[in-house]
Scaffold this motif. Structure first.
Motif, PDB file in Angstrom:
ATOM      1  N   VAL A  14      -4.590  34.656  31.257  1.00  0.00           N
ATOM      2  CA  VAL A  14      -4.230  33.762  31.183  1.00  0.00           C
ATOM      3  C   VAL A  14      -4.003  32.589  30.586  1.00  0.00           C
ATOM      4  O   VAL A  14      -3.034  31.831  30.727  1.00  0.00           O
ATOM      5  CB  VAL A  14      -3.169  33.721  32.295  1.00  0.00           C
ATOM      6  CG1 VAL A  14      -3.269  35.110  33.450  1.00  0.00           C
ATOM      7  CG2 VAL A  14      -4.514  32.865  33.464  1.00  0.00           C
ATOM      8  N   HIS A  15      -4.886  32.188  29.831  1.00  0.00           N
ATOM      9  CA  HIS A  15      -5.441  30.145  29.376  1.00  0.00           C
ATOM     10  C   HIS A  15      -5.808  30.809  27.779  1.00  0.00           C
ATOM     11  O   HIS A  15      -6.899  30.751  27.604  1.00  0.00           O
ATOM     12  CB  HIS A  15      -6.485  29.831  29.712  1.00  0.00           C
ATOM     13  CG  HIS A  15      -6.143  29.573  31.566  1.00  0.00           C
ATOM     14  ND1 HIS A  15      -7.280  29.740  31.956  1.00  0.00           N
ATOM     15  CD2 HIS A  15      -5.049  30.340  32.365  1.00  0.00           C
ATOM     16  CE1 HIS A  15      -6.499  29.576  33.494  1.00  0.00           C
ATOM     17  NE2 HIS A  15      -5.338  29.659  33.291  1.00  0.00           N
ATOM     18  N   PRO A  16      -5.521  31.511  26.736  1.00  0.00           N
ATOM     19  CA  PRO A  16      -5.313  31.133  25.863  1.00  0.00           C
ATOM     20  C   PRO A  16      -5.529  30.352  24.617  1.00  0.00           C
ATOM     21  O   PRO A  16      -4.423  29.404  25.483  1.00  0.00           O
ATOM     22  CB  PRO A  16      -4.069  32.377  24.667  1.00  0.00           C
ATOM     23  CG  PRO A  16      -3.120  32.522  25.228  1.00  0.00           C
ATOM     24  CD  PRO A  16      -3.926  32.244  27.226  1.00  0.00           C
ATOM     25  N   GLN A  17      -6.226  29.947  24.010  1.00  0.00           N
ATOM     26  CA  GLN A  17      -6.564  28.187  23.538  1.00  0.00           C
ATOM     27  C   GLN A  17      -8.040  28.338  22.551  1.00  0.00           C
ATOM     28  O   GLN A  17      -7.463  29.578  22.131  1.00  0.00           O
ATOM     29  CB  GLN A  17      -7.347  27.639  25.088  1.00  0.00           C
ATOM     30  CG  GLN A  17      -8.708  28.402  25.488  1.00  0.00           C
ATOM     31  CD  GLN A  17      -9.607  27.769  26.484  1.00  0.00           C
ATOM     32  OE1 GLN A  17      -9.798  27.135  26.652  1.00  0.00           O
ATOM     33  NE2 GLN A  17      -9.162  28.719  28.333  1.00  0.00           N
ATOM     34  N   GLY A  35     -12.881  25.880  30.080  1.00  0.00           N
ATOM     35  CA  GLY A  35     -12.820  25.798  31.837  1.00  0.00           C
ATOM     36  C   GLY A  35     -12.240  26.383  33.235  1.00  0.00           C
ATOM     37  O   GLY A  35     -12.323  27.643  33.739  1.00  0.00           O
ATOM     38  N   VAL A  36     -11.408  25.113  33.190  1.00  0.00           N
ATOM     39  CA  VAL A  36     -10.407  25.309  34.952  1.00  0.00           C
ATOM     40  C   VAL A  36      -9.143  25.960  33.968  1.00  0.00           C
ATOM     41  O   VAL A  36      -8.599  26.050  32.577  1.00  0.00           O
ATOM     42  CB  VAL A  36     -10.617  23.818  35.000  1.00  0.00           C
ATOM     43  CG1 VAL A  36     -11.660  24.084  34.950  1.00  0.00           C
ATOM     44  CG2 VAL A  36     -10.484  23.141  33.729  1.00  0.00           C
ATOM     45  N   PRO A  37      -7.818  25.732  34.735  1.00  0.00           N
ATOM     46  CA  PRO A  37      -6.654  25.855  34.461  1.00  0.00           C
ATOM     47  C   PRO A  37      -6.302  24.863  33.683  1.00  0.00           C
ATOM     48  O   PRO A  37      -6.010  23.077  34.460  1.00  0.00           O
ATOM     49  CB  PRO A  37      -6.009  26.133  36.060  1.00  0.00           C
ATOM     50  CG  PRO A  37      -6.935  27.051  36.332  1.00  0.00           C
ATOM     51  CD  PRO A  37      -8.646  26.322  36.371  1.00  0.00           C
ATOM     52  N   PRO A  38      -5.829  24.962  32.889  1.00  0.00           N
ATOM     53  CA  PRO A  38      -5.439  23.950  31.483  1.00  0.00           C
ATOM     54  C   PRO A  38      -4.346  22.986  31.446  1.00  0.00           C
ATOM     55  O   PRO A  38      -3.993  22.187  30.541  1.00  0.00           O
ATOM     56  CB  PRO A  38      -5.597  24.479  30.227  1.00  0.00           C
ATOM     57  CG  PRO A  38      -4.499  26.566  31.205  1.00  0.00           C
ATOM     58  CD  PRO A  38      -5.468  25.990  32.141  1.00  0.00           C
TER      59      PRO A  38
END
Length: 657
Positions: free
Chosen positions: A593-596, A634-637
């Protein structure tokens, strides 16, 4: 489903049989209608592959079973056994096919209300629970513009535009999620004439039905079925004015110091601690971030805390951006009660109040022109996200790209902008889900999700490298939970029958390996990513830790995400299961849920953007979403994205005439 995507009678029968076998139930052809909007959201190539897959399942049965009978004529247990052989095959295409069909079967069956009594799910609150809807702070939707006249102040819905539009502004922001909305507000408040375009619609609380079959196509890219090129990792990304903040759980995390120090040391990150802290504090204030109150921690999160305390592990009660939460539990399906301070309720209204303009239902196709005189060409879409044949052209001196870590690099590559580093460096925060059945009722689908996180193994907080978080699963409604529950046939049905006693959490990995994003023939992003060996080993360590935590919390059985792995009840069984687990594609269920990281910032030519996040070699074009992260965060962005986006907007505004 559109006519070109509609299934024929034979395909409907085959899919119904797949649902029967995969879910261990008797399924009628209504499941084909239930899944139709999801299939319609796939690319044409993926729809062709799905049709081929259904026929391969149907006519390949004799080669697997040794009996001259098609799949649809097997008994449900035989169908489940057949699918299981595909799922556990040594051939990756068979494993991929089984995984795809199981996911579609889970959504189709458990999205239907008829499946809910058997699993003890009481269904949506809407229509039976009286919960006040708070006033919406978002600006009203403007009337549809006349062709060629541009757009006025506020939010304009382009879905009913009668003709093409031509819009002039000083700056154009592409995408209105966490980064785009924050940049839009900052530019407008700096006095810049700014227009934001968003491929999704401007959705409101009365559109949030709390039903997965309706909300997943409305709020998620490709109806929530987006995945890596090999389909081994599902990728949830939002759409609409507000982007993923419409459906996220509201977690607000500051960027870890160890990661920021690594960015400064290795990538030329230029904000000092004082400025970064100030910008993060502004984000927290805007989102009204507060700790989840003790009385709002539900059974699933309490199990995480109980297990962490039993093992002596470090955990945190998280900060969320929500107002007097009702506890309905439908955060990932949009808040029907206006109790989440997402960007549609914070940054977007601020930007509009300062004179900014928004065009919804407009998908950026390409960026043209030269420095100081850019043109953003957009396809105008209807309410279902389909092209209407009409276009908008936004002329602007500055362009800020914030379409997300898959769509931003795809847009830049379609536009032939930037260097060959555009699209490289993709991180996904791959997550593996562990489920556990408890003796007592958990009702994970109610209450505030993701209220307790375990940080015991998050080494990246100090070193900027490695480690993982243990985070409760937010996808707790029946269909999404059924996708995550392991097994096929009777085993899957047995776990879902324990739904009221079921908890699920994920290992959220700080990945060190990287992937790549390109643009496909149809313009859609293509994400190629596979965790490297070290990441897979760390993921396995996380799965073992999470399973231990659930056992320490009193779980009766724990189910691991590895295909073919039996449920475990003791630490000895867990050790044996982990030893036997295999991590090849489609042998371990992963999602993101966090592509980056696909347009990373840096101070040399190895990066796609400069330390100020201007696209390298392309003056006046900036990137301001999670694409710019040079490593995994590493964390919800969302808070980090918003803080950096305001700095990028200030940089862009400084250069505008």
């Amino acid at each position: 489903m559109s006519n070109h995507a509609r299934w024929g009678p034979a395909e409907r029968r085959i899919f119904a049989a797949v649902v029967s076998g995969a879910m261990g139930v008797e399924a009628g052809e209504a499941v084909a209608d239930a899944i139709a909007p999801f299939v319609a959201a796939l690319s044409e190539a993926d729809r062709r592959r799905l049709r081929f897959l259904l026929r391969a399942i149907e006519y390949g049965a004799p080669f697997v079973t040794g009996r001259l009978r098609r799949f649809t004529r097997l008994s449900a247990p035989e169908q489940a056994s057949y699918l299981r052989r595909w799922a556990e095959s040594g051939l990756q295409p068979l494993r991929q096919g089984a995984a795809a069909l199981k996911a579609l079967a889970a959504i189709a069956h458990y999205g239907l209300e008829s499946s809910w009594p058997a699993i003890g799910y009481d269904g949506p609150w809407l229509g039976r629970m009286s919960v006040p809807v708070l006033p919406a702070p978002s600006p009203p939707i403007s009337p549809t513009p006349a062709p060629g006249t541009g757009i006025g102040p506020g939010i304009t819905a382009a879905r009913n535009a009668a003709g093409d539009l031509r819009i002039r502004a000083q700056a154009c922001v592409i995408g209105l999620g966490a980064g785009g909305a924050a940049a839009f507000a900052r530019l407008a408040e700096r006095g810049v004439d700014v227009v934001a375009i968003e491929a999704g619609g401007a959705v409101a609380a009365d559109e949030f039905s709390q039903r997965e079959l309706e909300m997943l196509p409305l709020l998620y890219r490709e109806a929530g079925l987006r995945a890596t090129a090999d389909k081994a990792i599902g990728i949830l990304q939002g759409k609409g004015v507000g982007g993923s903040t419409l459906h996220n759980t509201g977690l607000v995390y500051a960027p870890p110091k160890g990661v920021i120090d690594r960015w400064r040391r290795d990538h030329g990150f230029h904000l000092d601690d004082a400025e970064l802290d100030r910008r993060v504090a502004e984000v927290f204030e805007t989102l009204r971030a507060t700790p989840v109150p003790p009385e709002a921690i539900n059974g699933a999160n309490e199990a995480i805390r109980r297990g962490a305390e039993a093992l002596g592990w470090r955990y945190r009660v998280t900060l969320h951006n929500r107002a007097t939460c009702s506890g309905c539990g439908y955060c990932m399906l949009g808040c029907a009660y206006n109790r989440k301070y997402n960007t549609a309720f914070t940054y977007v209204p601020r930007g509009v109040a300062a004179g900014g303009r928004v065009l919804a239902d407009a998908a950026a196709v390409r960026i043209e022109g030269r420095a100081g005189a850019r043109r953003v060409v957009c396809d105008l879409l209807d309410g279902a996200g389909r092209r209407t044949g009409r276009r908008a052209i936004v002329e602007a001196e500055r362009v800020l790209v914030a379409a997300g870590a898959l769509d931003s690099p795809a847009l830049l590559r379609r536009s032939a902008l930037g260097t060959d580093r555009v699209g490289r460096g993709l991180r996904l925060h791959p997550a593996a889900t562990v489920t556990a059945v408890f003796p007592e009722r958990i009702e994970a689908w109610r209450g505030v999700p993701q209220a307790v996180l375990v940080e015991e193994f998050a080494t990246f907080f100090e070193t900027g490298r490695g480690g993982f978080l243990l985070i409760p699963n937010a996808a707790t409604a029946p269909a999404m939970m059924a996708v995550l529950v392991p097994g096929l046939g009777r085993r899957h049905r047995a776990v879902m029958r324990a739904y009221p006693r079921l908890a699920a959490a994920a290992v959220l990995l700080h990945d060190e390996g990287e992937g790549r994003v390109t643009a496909g023939r149809d313009g859609r992003p293509v994400a190629r990513y596979r965790p490297v060996a070290a990441d897979l080993a760390e993921l396995r360590r996380g799965v073992e830790a999470l399973a231990r935590l659930y056992l320490a919390a009193g779980a009766q059985t724990v189910h691991l995400p590895y295909v073919g792995t039996p449920p475990v009840r003791t630490e000895a069984e867990l050790a044996a299961a982990i030893e036997a687990a295999r991590s090849a594609p489609h042998r371990v269920a992963l999602n993101s849920v966090h592509p980056q990281g696909s347009c990373p910032m840096g101070d040399d030519a190895r990066s796609a953007t400069t330390p100020e996040c201007e696209l390298r070699g392309t003056p006046g074009v900036y990137v301001c979403d999670a694409s710019i992260f040079p490593t995994s965060i590493g964390v919800p962005p969302q808070a980090t994205i918003m803080a950096l986006a305001t700095a990028i907007a200030d940089r862009a505004a400084d250069g505008i005439r």
